[in-house]
Design a protein around this motif. Structure first.
Motif, PDB file in Angstrom:
ATOM      1  N   SER A 117       0.865  -1.167   0.000  1.00  0.00           N
ATOM      2  CA  SER A 117       0.000   0.000   0.000  1.00  0.00           C
ATOM      3  C   SER A 117       0.901   1.215   0.000  1.00  0.00           C
ATOM      4  O   SER A 117       2.101   1.112   0.210  1.00  0.00           O
ATOM      5  N   GLY A 118       0.326   2.358  -0.237  1.00  0.00           N
ATOM      6  CA  GLY A 118       1.162   3.539  -0.334  1.00  0.00           C
ATOM      7  C   GLY A 118       1.800   3.637  -1.699  1.00  0.00           C
ATOM      8  O   GLY A 118       1.205   3.288  -2.708  1.00  0.00           O
ATOM      9  N   ARG A 119       3.045   4.030  -1.741  1.00  0.00           N
ATOM     10  CA  ARG A 119       3.724   4.374  -2.993  1.00  0.00           C
ATOM     11  C   ARG A 119       4.295   3.177  -3.761  1.00  0.00           C
ATOM     12  O   ARG A 119       4.526   3.276  -4.966  1.00  0.00           O
ATOM     13  N   TYR A 120       4.527   2.034  -3.117  1.00  0.00           N
ATOM     14  CA  TYR A 120       5.221   0.923  -3.780  1.00  0.00           C
ATOM     15  C   TYR A 120       4.392  -0.355  -3.784  1.00  0.00           C
ATOM     16  O   TYR A 120       3.606  -0.610  -2.869  1.00  0.00           O
ATOM     17  N   ARG A 121       4.633  -1.191  -4.823  1.00  0.00           N
ATOM     18  CA  ARG A 121       4.009  -2.507  -4.940  1.00  0.00           C
ATOM     19  C   ARG A 121       5.115  -3.534  -5.188  1.00  0.00           C
ATOM     20  O   ARG A 121       6.029  -3.305  -5.985  1.00  0.00           O
ATOM     21  N   ASP A 122       5.023  -4.655  -4.481  1.00  0.00           N
ATOM     22  CA  ASP A 122       5.989  -5.745  -4.615  1.00  0.00           C
ATOM     23  C   ASP A 122       5.347  -6.895  -5.366  1.00  0.00           C
ATOM     24  O   ASP A 122       4.266  -7.362  -4.999  1.00  0.00           O
TER      25      ASP A 122
END
Length: 158
Positions: free
Chosen positions: A110-115
């Motif tokens: 969540s937020g700015r990054y996705r893994d």
């Protein structure tokens, strides 16, 4: 705190730790490298070296990608170059989907990054024992690809 309460809390903590350790029990190799400023120059290869001793067991091969939500594409293409022990090279072009057709990110976070952990090949076997080097290059036809913060490879022994 009584001795019984202490033992119960310690046992619960031990179970939680064991559960997290068991979740990654199949991992043979897992490494990702950071890209400063979420920028990946086209000529920059990320290199991963592993020593393979077991040529009988099958492995699952994944690519790990960490992208920012400002990444402007729904996919990424890679060139994967494999150097074999004793010489020899192979090169593959791989596409990894990072967002669905509506633009919703597929990775975790969540937020700015996705893994993302994307299965590339299942049930692979290595032909020879020894040191293998895998090199990943972005293949998006941009001199500097913006919005990718990490990329890597993962092997799981089956």
């Amino acid at each position: 705190m009584t001795v019984l309460n202490y033992l119960v809390k310690c046992s619960a903590l031990l179970l939680v730790v064991m559960a997290f350790a068991a979740c990654d029990a199949d991992k043979f190799y897992d490494e990702s490298l950071s890209l400063p400023g979420d920028r990946w120059p086209g000529e920059e290869a990320l290199s991963f070296t592993m020593n393979i001793e077991d040529t009988v067991s099958p492995y699952s091969f994944y690519i790990n990608v960490r992208n920012s939500t400002s990444y402007k594409y729904n996919n990424i293409y890679f060139f994967l170059t494999t150097s074999y022990p004793g010489g020899g090279l192979s090169r593959d072009t791989i596409e990894c989907t990072l967002a669905d057709k509506s633009g919703k990110w597929l990775g975790k976070g969540s937020g700015r990054y996705r893994d993302n952990r994307i299965l590339i090949r299942d049930d692979i076997r290595f032909p020879r024992k020894g040191e293998y080097t895998l090199r990943l290059n972005q293949a998006m036809r941009e001199e500097v690809l913006e919005g990718i913060s990490e990329a890597g490879v993962r092997l799981e022994k089956k």
